[in-house]
Design an enzyme around this catalytic site. Structure first.
Site, PDB file in Angstrom:
ATOM      1  N   ARG A  74    -152.945 144.874 -28.516  1.00  0.00           N
ATOM      2  CA  ARG A  74    -152.521 143.756 -29.354  1.00  0.00           C
ATOM      3  C   ARG A  74    -153.746 142.887 -29.637  1.00  0.00           C
ATOM      4  O   ARG A  74    -154.344 142.337 -28.717  1.00  0.00           O
ATOM      5  CB  ARG A  74    -151.433 142.956 -28.633  1.00  0.00           C
ATOM      6  CG  ARG A  74    -151.012 141.690 -29.353  1.00  0.00           C
ATOM      7  CD  ARG A  74    -149.843 140.982 -28.636  1.00  0.00           C
ATOM      8  NE  ARG A  74    -149.513 139.769 -29.339  1.00  0.00           N
ATOM      9  CZ  ARG A  74    -149.791 138.534 -28.907  1.00  0.00           C
ATOM     10  NH1 ARG A  74    -150.375 138.337 -27.729  1.00  0.00           N
ATOM     11  NH2 ARG A  74    -149.480 137.486 -29.646  1.00  0.00           N
ATOM     12  N   HIS A 118    -153.257 134.074 -34.861  1.00  0.00           N
ATOM     13  CA  HIS A 118    -153.380 133.594 -33.486  1.00  0.00           C
ATOM     14  C   HIS A 118    -154.294 132.365 -33.533  1.00  0.00           C
ATOM     15  O   HIS A 118    -155.391 132.368 -32.977  1.00  0.00           O
ATOM     16  CB  HIS A 118    -153.918 134.701 -32.581  1.00  0.00           C
ATOM     17  CG  HIS A 118    -153.662 134.502 -31.108  1.00  0.00           C
ATOM     18  ND1 HIS A 118    -153.064 135.452 -30.306  1.00  0.00           N
ATOM     19  CD2 HIS A 118    -153.936 133.453 -30.287  1.00  0.00           C
ATOM     20  CE1 HIS A 118    -152.995 135.003 -29.052  1.00  0.00           C
ATOM     21  NE2 HIS A 118    -153.519 133.785 -29.014  1.00  0.00           N
ATOM     22  N   GLU A 163    -147.105 132.290 -30.865  1.00  0.00           N
ATOM     23  CA  GLU A 163    -146.779 130.992 -30.259  1.00  0.00           C
ATOM     24  C   GLU A 163    -146.799 129.819 -31.225  1.00  0.00           C
ATOM     25  O   GLU A 163    -147.620 128.898 -31.081  1.00  0.00           O
ATOM     26  CB  GLU A 163    -147.735 130.711 -29.084  1.00  0.00           C
ATOM     27  CG  GLU A 163    -147.702 131.773 -27.998  1.00  0.00           C
ATOM     28  CD  GLU A 163    -148.481 131.376 -26.738  1.00  0.00           C
ATOM     29  OE1 GLU A 163    -149.184 130.351 -26.751  1.00  0.00           O
ATOM     30  OE2 GLU A 163    -148.369 132.109 -25.741  1.00  0.00           O
ATOM     31  N   ASN A 291    -144.374 135.646 -24.494  1.00  0.00           N
ATOM     32  CA  ASN A 291    -145.543 135.366 -23.657  1.00  0.00           C
ATOM     33  C   ASN A 291    -145.080 134.500 -22.495  1.00  0.00           C
ATOM     34  O   ASN A 291    -144.548 133.402 -22.706  1.00  0.00           O
ATOM     35  CB  ASN A 291    -146.620 134.611 -24.452  1.00  0.00           C
ATOM     36  CG  ASN A 291    -147.187 135.450 -25.589  1.00  0.00           C
ATOM     37  OD1 ASN A 291    -146.932 136.651 -25.672  1.00  0.00           O
ATOM     38  ND2 ASN A 291    -147.973 134.831 -26.456  1.00  0.00           N
ATOM     39  N   TYR A 293    -146.084 132.872 -18.652  1.00  0.00           N
ATOM     40  CA  TYR A 293    -147.035 132.577 -17.576  1.00  0.00           C
ATOM     41  C   TYR A 293    -146.383 131.896 -16.380  1.00  0.00           C
ATOM     42  O   TYR A 293    -146.697 132.201 -15.240  1.00  0.00           O
ATOM     43  CB  TYR A 293    -148.201 131.735 -18.117  1.00  0.00           C
ATOM     44  CG  TYR A 293    -149.032 132.538 -19.088  1.00  0.00           C
ATOM     45  CD1 TYR A 293    -150.038 133.379 -18.623  1.00  0.00           C
ATOM     46  CD2 TYR A 293    -148.769 132.525 -20.452  1.00  0.00           C
ATOM     47  CE1 TYR A 293    -150.777 134.176 -19.488  1.00  0.00           C
ATOM     48  CE2 TYR A 293    -149.505 133.327 -21.325  1.00  0.00           C
ATOM     49  CZ  TYR A 293    -150.506 134.144 -20.836  1.00  0.00           C
ATOM     50  OH  TYR A 293    -151.212 134.944 -21.689  1.00  0.00           O
ATOM     51  N   GLU A 358    -147.597 138.905 -23.646  1.00  0.00           N
ATOM     52  CA  GLU A 358    -148.677 138.336 -22.835  1.00  0.00           C
ATOM     53  C   GLU A 358    -148.117 137.998 -21.467  1.00  0.00           C
ATOM     54  O   GLU A 358    -147.036 137.405 -21.362  1.00  0.00           O
ATOM     55  CB  GLU A 358    -149.242 137.021 -23.422  1.00  0.00           C
ATOM     56  CG  GLU A 358    -150.105 137.185 -24.636  1.00  0.00           C
ATOM     57  CD  GLU A 358    -150.697 135.856 -25.138  1.00  0.00           C
ATOM     58  OE1 GLU A 358    -150.858 134.914 -24.320  1.00  0.00           O
ATOM     59  OE2 GLU A 358    -150.953 135.768 -26.341  1.00  0.00           O
TER      60      GLU A 358
HETATM   61  C1  FCB Z   1    -151.498 131.850 -24.493  1.00  0.00           C
HETATM   62  C2  FCB Z   1    -152.336 132.238 -25.685  1.00  0.00           C
HETATM   63  C3  FCB Z   1    -153.505 133.132 -25.355  1.00  0.00           C
HETATM   64  C4  FCB Z   1    -154.152 132.768 -24.048  1.00  0.00           C
HETATM   65  C5  FCB Z   1    -153.136 132.578 -22.950  1.00  0.00           C
HETATM   66  C6  FCB Z   1    -153.713 132.225 -21.609  1.00  0.00           C
HETATM   67  O1  FCB Z   1    -150.833 130.657 -24.779  1.00  0.00           O
HETATM   68  O2  FCB Z   1    -151.539 132.896 -26.652  1.00  0.00           O
HETATM   69  O3  FCB Z   1    -154.391 133.102 -26.442  1.00  0.00           O
HETATM   70  O4  FCB Z   1    -154.980 131.681 -24.206  1.00  0.00           O
HETATM   71  O5  FCB Z   1    -152.203 131.614 -23.322  1.00  0.00           O
END
Ligand code: FCB
Length: 450
Positions: A74, A118, A163, A291, A293, A358
């Site tokens: 990607r 992006h 995002e 995405n 985290y 992500e």
């Molecule tokens: C996301 C972004 C990516 C990267 C990660 C850690 O929000 O899409 O570009 O910076 O965080």
């Protein structure tokens, strides 16, 4: 746990974070060029001028991907390479780069997952008003069409935006990202126009024959502290209201208009919709990219001050999680948040498949003797891939998993000090060293199992 046979495994990057070559072959300037050169915006004054020099090293990087067994890569296209002024004539040399990259990927049997946006908006479009300005949505659809004209014969997977919450609310609300404006109303306008641009582009791509069309969002389960410690913990009525409102702004503000054709009541973006916009925005798509985290941890707090990144949010406080291990970004590590999120999205939007586009972590890495023993990242990935397996078992429709990121790279306002790669980059020599996590991931892919 074995994954479905056609499960997609890969890694992700983004143009400004890795390419470098910001003044080559007719590339125009983006809002990130401007922002990173503005004193005080990016740690240590870092810019994407050289980054990982991927623009020149892409062929080696594709070989590296192949050696890691990646099935999908990607990447994003830099709009100002393709249209230096953001509209009008196409810069063929800019598209040539992506043409070469796509051919190299296909030769290596790696599926290109192309993201059109992006975050690197051409600066001339920002000068005309940026995403808060409605015309930008139309410019985006023209650009999407131009990229598809050149690559549509070979690229099967198309993502419109990465995002949009971040583009709108960190770019125009809190101002921690480019273009660094701090205007809650502009942020809400930007959110609507990003969605409009997504819908116009999705319609244009579909009309041109594209089938794999995706929107990628930053999503998170919204939870209380108690739920992080025990997913089944009880939630008070006040906290439940705080959770619902936060979720409406973070996730439903983007997915409801796209997948259900309506905004949630709380969404400030809704105020900027004109008649007919929601029909455009709800053009059919094929997949939602998620995405993830860390979870979003909240509590009811009647006196919480307004936050410019969260127009429309009232009576909610964000909490950190003392005692829970965190990454170098300070982001708490909560793998069960990913299963919760995937199951919930699959239930709320049952007609659309999901892909984790992500997931990954920054830690302090050290090269020693040609190796990087990144146990913490390896554990993070193992636990989160395990969470994807749990979600699949609970019936979530998850089609693939892409790690963020292939390479250490320019981490936006954090510059180069945060390393998210499964491959270490020595920025002085551009040497790449696969970390232990990359070698482990290579074997997971080979076995299609954890
Ligand atoms: C996301 C972004 C990516 C990267 C990660 C850690 O929000 O899409 O570009 O910076 O965080």
């Amino acid at each position: 746990m074995t994954f479905p046979e056609d499960f997609v495994w890969g890694a992700a990057t983004a143009s400004y974070q890795i390419e470098g070559a910001t003044r080559e072959d007719g590339r125009g300037q983006s809002i990130w060029d401007t922002f990173s050169r503005t004193a005080g915006k990016v740690i240590a004054g870092d810019t994407g001028d050289t980054a990982c020099d991927h623009y020149h090293r892409y062929a080696d990087d594709v070989r590296l991907m192949r050696s890691l067994n990646l099935g999908a890569y990607r990447f994003s296209v830099s709009w100002p390479r393709v249209q230096p002024s953001g509209s009008g004539p196409v810069n063929a040399r800019g598209l040539d780069f992506y043409d070469r990259l796509v051919d190299e990927l296909l030769k290596a049997d790696i599926s290109p997952y192309l993201t059109l946006y992006h975050w690197d908006l051409p600066q001339p479009l920002e000068d005309l008003g940026g995403w808060p300005h409605r015309d930008t949505a139309y410019r985006f659809a023209e650009y999407a069409q131009a990229v598809h004209d050149r690559l549509g014969d070979r690229v099967r997977e198309w993502t419109t935006l990465n995002e949009p919450w971040v583009s709108a609310f960190l770019g125009y609300g809190s101002g921690v990202h480019a273009p660094g404006r701090t205007d809650a109303d502009a942020a809400a306008r930007a959110a609507h126009h990003l969605l409009l641009g997504h819908g116009l582009a999705a319609g244009a791509l579909r009309a041109a024959g594209a089938r794999g069309i995706m929107l990628v969002i930053n999503s998170a389960p919204v939870m209380t502290r108690a739920q992080v410690l025990d997913p089944d913990a009880e939630v008070s009525a006040a906290d439940a209201t705080a959770i619902e409102l936060t979720d409406a702004l973070l996730t439903r503000q983007f997915l409801d208009p796209v997948l259900l054709g309506r905004y949630p009541e709380a969404a400030p973006a809704a105020r900027h919709a004109l008649d007919g916009d929601l029909e455009i925005i709800s053009a059919p798509i094929d997949l939602v990219g998620v995405n993830y985290y860390n979870p979003c941890v909240v509590a009811a707090a009647p006196d919480a001050p307004a936050d410019p990144a969260w127009p429309g949010l009232r009576g909610v406080a964000f909490h950190d999680l003392p005692g829970i291990p965190a990454t170098a970004m300070g982001w708490p590590v909560v793998p069960h948040g990913l299963s919760r999120l995937l199951v919930r999205l699959s239930r709320a939007y049952p007609r659309t498949g999901l892909m984790v586009t992500e997931n990954g972590a920054a830690f302090e890495d050290h090269v020693s003797g040609g190796r990087v023993h990144d146990e913490e990242r390896l554990a993070y990935l193992r636990e989160h891939i395990g969470a994807v397996a749990d979600a699949l078992e609970q019936g979530a429709d998850v089609r693939g998993y892409l790690v963020w990121s292939l390479l250490d790279n320019f981490e936006w306002a954090e510059g180069y000090r945060r390393r998210f790669g499964i491959v270490h980059v020595d920025y002085a020599t551009q040497e790449r060293t696969p970390k232990d996590s990359a070698l482990w991931y290579r074997d997971v892919i080979a076995g299609n199992r954890l």
